[in-house]
Design a protein around this motif. Structure first.
Motif, PDB file in Angstrom:
ATOM      1  N   THR A 158       0.847  -1.195   0.000  1.00 17.24           N
ATOM      2  CA  THR A 158       0.000   0.000   0.000  1.00 17.24           C
ATOM      3  C   THR A 158       0.880   1.241   0.000  1.00 17.24           C
ATOM      4  OG1 THR A 158      -1.726  -1.170   1.238  1.00 17.24           O
ATOM      5  CG2 THR A 158      -1.839   1.231   1.215  1.00 17.24           C
ATOM      6  N   TYR A 174      -5.329   1.014  -2.955  1.00 17.14           N
ATOM      7  CA  TYR A 174      -6.563   0.670  -2.245  1.00 17.14           C
ATOM      8  C   TYR A 174      -6.758  -0.841  -2.188  1.00 17.14           C
ATOM      9  CZ  TYR A 174     -11.430   0.350  -0.885  1.00 17.14           C
ATOM     10  OH  TYR A 174     -12.591   0.018  -0.213  1.00 17.14           O
ATOM     11  N   SER A 194      -4.655  -2.202   0.418  1.00 20.61           N
ATOM     12  CA  SER A 194      -5.144  -1.794   1.742  1.00 20.61           C
ATOM     13  C   SER A 194      -6.304  -2.664   2.202  1.00 20.61           C
ATOM     14  CB  SER A 194      -5.575  -0.322   1.721  1.00 20.61           C
ATOM     15  OG  SER A 194      -6.844  -0.149   1.122  1.00 20.61           O
ATOM     16  N   ILE A 231      -7.866   5.484   2.477  1.00 20.99           N
ATOM     17  CA  ILE A 231      -6.812   4.553   2.910  1.00 20.99           C
ATOM     18  C   ILE A 231      -6.183   5.045   4.208  1.00 20.99           C
ATOM     19  CG2 ILE A 231      -4.568   3.555   2.334  1.00 20.99           C
ATOM     20  CD1 ILE A 231      -5.381   3.781  -0.631  1.00 20.99           C
TER      21      ILE A 231
END
Length: 277
Positions: free
Chosen positions: A161, A202, A205, A270
């Motif tokens: 991420t 994303y 994440s 996030i």
């Protein structure tokens, strides 16, 4: 039998193993988009062979690219191409050891040098981890299971991420700078590319892995089936990428601005979920 749902085919594990010159103690797992269930009729099967005695492979004349880090050869089965990669067990163990040793300051670092094995690029290491995580072991599965169970996968997802957010940061000013300058075509081109990188961040994440940005949208689409937040993001992505009439310079400018706003919104989501980045 190995199910290849995207192309409605099955392959016997034994037929795959017959393609390999195994001694018995190797870990063999299958990976790639077909195994993951997102490929198509042009996709290959990736076969990974993790061996303890990597030096012995130098004598194997069937290997096309006999390099010191990764050895690669090719085959096919039932008309499906097979890319076969050989990796040393010592390197594989070191990859997961370094993942386990990451700490928050490592992951927050803008340089991301914490996954570092001599002779291997960061991309090759993270790509291997992705393919391992979505893989299916077909020989010595106990080795696969032990490696996976002993690895802190949350750290890997956090690391990736951060990696993609760093890429976003690196290109962001190029997009906004060209927008300010009136180079709307370039600004829009860059904004779209940055959006795909943002979607990749994303996806990671959400504890979902990918190794190529071309799969970012499809992964977001899959996540959105059970995640309302992802569904809202997908709806906005669709709107700015696919349902815009771009006939004038003002249209280009507006679309680039909308994409940049969406990029910032996703990064904020996030950050709120993970307390940083």
């Amino acid at each position: 039998m190995i199910e290849l749902k995207p192309i409605n085919k099955q392959i016997d594990e034994k037929e795959i193993l017959n393609l390999l010159n195994l001694k018995g103690n190797e870990l063999v797992f299958l990976s790639g988009s077909l195994i993951q269930g997102i490929g198509n009729r042009f996709s290959d099967i990736d076969i990974f062979v993790v061996v303890e005695d990597f030096e012995e492979l130098k004598k194997d004349e069937t290997i096309v690219y006999n390099h010191d880090d990764i050895k690669t050869t090719f085959s096919s089965i039932l008309g499906i191409g097979c890319d076969i990669e050989y990796w040393p067990l010592s390197t594989v163990k070191e990859i997961f050891n370094q993942i386990n040793n990451l700490d928050k300051s490592d992951i927050d670092s803008p340089t991301l040098t914490q996954l570092d094995i001599k002779g291997y690029s960061l991309n090759s290491l993270t790509s291997f981890v992705h393919r391992f995580l979505v893989g299916k072991p077909i020989h010595n599965a106990n080795i696969y299971d032990e490696l996976k169970a002993s690895t802190n996968l949350d750290k890997f997802y956090q690391f990736m991420t951060r990696y993609y957010i760093n890429l976003v940061d690196g290109f962001y000013n190029d997009a906004t700078g060209n927008l300010d300058k009136g180079e709307y075509e370039t600004a829009l081109y860059l904004a779209r590319d940055i959006l795909i990188k943002t979607i990749s961040a994303y996806v990671f994440s959400q504890n979902v892995t990918l190794d190529r940005e071309k799969w970012a949208y499809l992964n977001l689409k899959n996540i959105s089936k059970e995640n309302k937040e992802a569904a809202r993001i997908l709806q906005k992505v669709d709107k700015v990428l696919f349902y815009k009439n771009l006939e004038t310079a003002e249209d280009l400018k507006e679309n680039a601005e909308q994409i940049i706003i969406l990029i910032n919104n996703i990064i904020n989501i996030i950050s709120k979920e993970h307390g940083g980045y």
